[in-house]
Write an enzyme that holds these catalytic residues in place. Structure first.
Site, PDB file in Angstrom:
ATOM      1  N   VAL A  83      -0.632  -1.282  -1.019  1.00 32.77           N
ATOM      2  CA  VAL A  83      -0.353  -1.464   0.403  1.00 32.77           C
ATOM      3  C   VAL A  83      -1.226  -2.602   0.907  1.00 32.77           C
ATOM      4  O   VAL A  83      -2.311  -2.852   0.383  1.00 32.77           O
ATOM      5  CB  VAL A  83      -0.599  -0.190   1.255  1.00 32.77           C
ATOM      6  CG1 VAL A  83       0.410   0.892   0.895  1.00 32.77           C
ATOM      7  CG2 VAL A  83      -2.010   0.327   1.097  1.00 32.77           C
ATOM      8  N   SER A  84      -0.739  -3.282   1.938  1.00 30.36           N
ATOM      9  CA  SER A  84      -1.424  -4.480   2.432  1.00 30.36           C
ATOM     10  C   SER A  84      -2.438  -4.212   3.532  1.00 30.36           C
ATOM     11  O   SER A  84      -3.457  -4.872   3.599  1.00 30.36           O
ATOM     12  CB  SER A  84      -0.399  -5.478   2.983  1.00 30.36           C
ATOM     13  OG  SER A  84       0.518  -5.829   1.993  1.00 30.36           O
ATOM     14  N   THR A  85      -2.144  -3.278   4.399  1.00 40.27           N
ATOM     15  CA  THR A  85      -2.950  -3.159   5.609  1.00 40.27           C
ATOM     16  C   THR A  85      -3.633  -1.807   5.741  1.00 40.27           C
ATOM     17  O   THR A  85      -3.221  -0.820   5.119  1.00 40.27           O
ATOM     18  CB  THR A  85      -2.070  -3.365   6.860  1.00 40.27           C
ATOM     19  OG1 THR A  85      -1.129  -2.284   6.935  1.00 40.27           O
ATOM     20  CG2 THR A  85      -1.337  -4.692   6.824  1.00 40.27           C
TER      21      THR A  85
END
Length: 168
Positions: free
Chosen positions: A24-26
Site C-alpha cells: 500500500v502507498s499511503t
C-alpha cells in the site's frame, strides 16, 4: 506444485511453499487495512488452491509508492525467489509490484526467470503467450496511467489550497 503419480489413478502431491506480496502507498490505506484485505483475499485463494503458505513468505511493503522499485519487502522477495525458497508468488494485482510499466515487466520477468510463477488474484493474465504478454503490458500501462492521474490530482489539490491561503 510438483505432482507425481504414486500408482494408477492415484496422485500424490509434493507441495512447496508459496509466497504473498502486498503493498500500500499511503498511511490512510494502512489505517484502512487495505493491506490486510489484500492478504486475506490471497490467503483465501491459496486455501482454495490447496497450497501451503509459510508465514515467513508474506512480504508487505506499507507506505511505499508503486513508482519506486526499491522496497524492503520486494527486495527480500526477489532475493528469496533467486534462492528458490518458494514456487509461486501471489499478488492482489500486478499493480502491487509496480505502477510503472517498465518496472512491472522487469520485476515479473526477473522473478519468473528463477522458476517462480507469478499469480495475480484479479488479472487472469499470465504473460505466458504472446497475447497474454501484450495484455499484461496494456494492464501495466493502465496502472502507470492511474498513478500519474492520482499524482496530478494530488498536486492540483495542493495548488488550490495554496491559492486559498491554506497551509500545504
Amino acid at each position: 506444485i510438483r505432482c507425481f503419480r504414486k500408482k494408477e489413478n492415484d496422485w500424490k502431491k509434493e507441495v512447496r511453499p508459496v509466497a504473498i506480496y502486498a503493498r500500500v502507498s499511503t498511511e490512510r490505506q494502512e489505517k484502512e487495512e487495505t493491506i490486510v484485505s489484500q492478504i486475506g483475499a490471497i490467503r483465501d485463494r491459496i486455501a482454495m488452491d490447496n497450497l501451503v503458505l509459510d508465514e515467513s513468505f508474506v512480504y508487505k511493503d506499507e507506505g511505499f509508492s508503486g513508482s519506486i522499485i526499491e522496497r524492503p519487502a520486494l527486495d527480500r522477495l526477489r532475493e528469496e525467489a533467486k534462492q528458490h525458497k518458494f514456487d509461486m508468488v501471489y499478488v492482489y494485482d500486478y499493480g502491487r509490484f509496480s505502477r510503472d510499466l517498465t518496472d512491472l515487466m522487469v520485476i515479473k520477468d526477473e522473478i519468473e526467470a528463477t522458476g517462480v510463477r507469478v499469480v495475480s488474484l484479479f488479472e487472469r493474465i499470465t504473460g505466458d503467450s504472446d497475447t497474454d504478454r501484450l495484455l499484461l503490458q496494456i494492464m501495466g500501462a493502465v496502472h502507470e496511467y492511474e498513478r500519474k492521474k492520482i499524482a496530478r490530482r494530488f498536486h492540483n489539490g495542493k495548488m488550490q489550497k495554496a491559492k486559498r491561503g491554506k497551509l500545504v
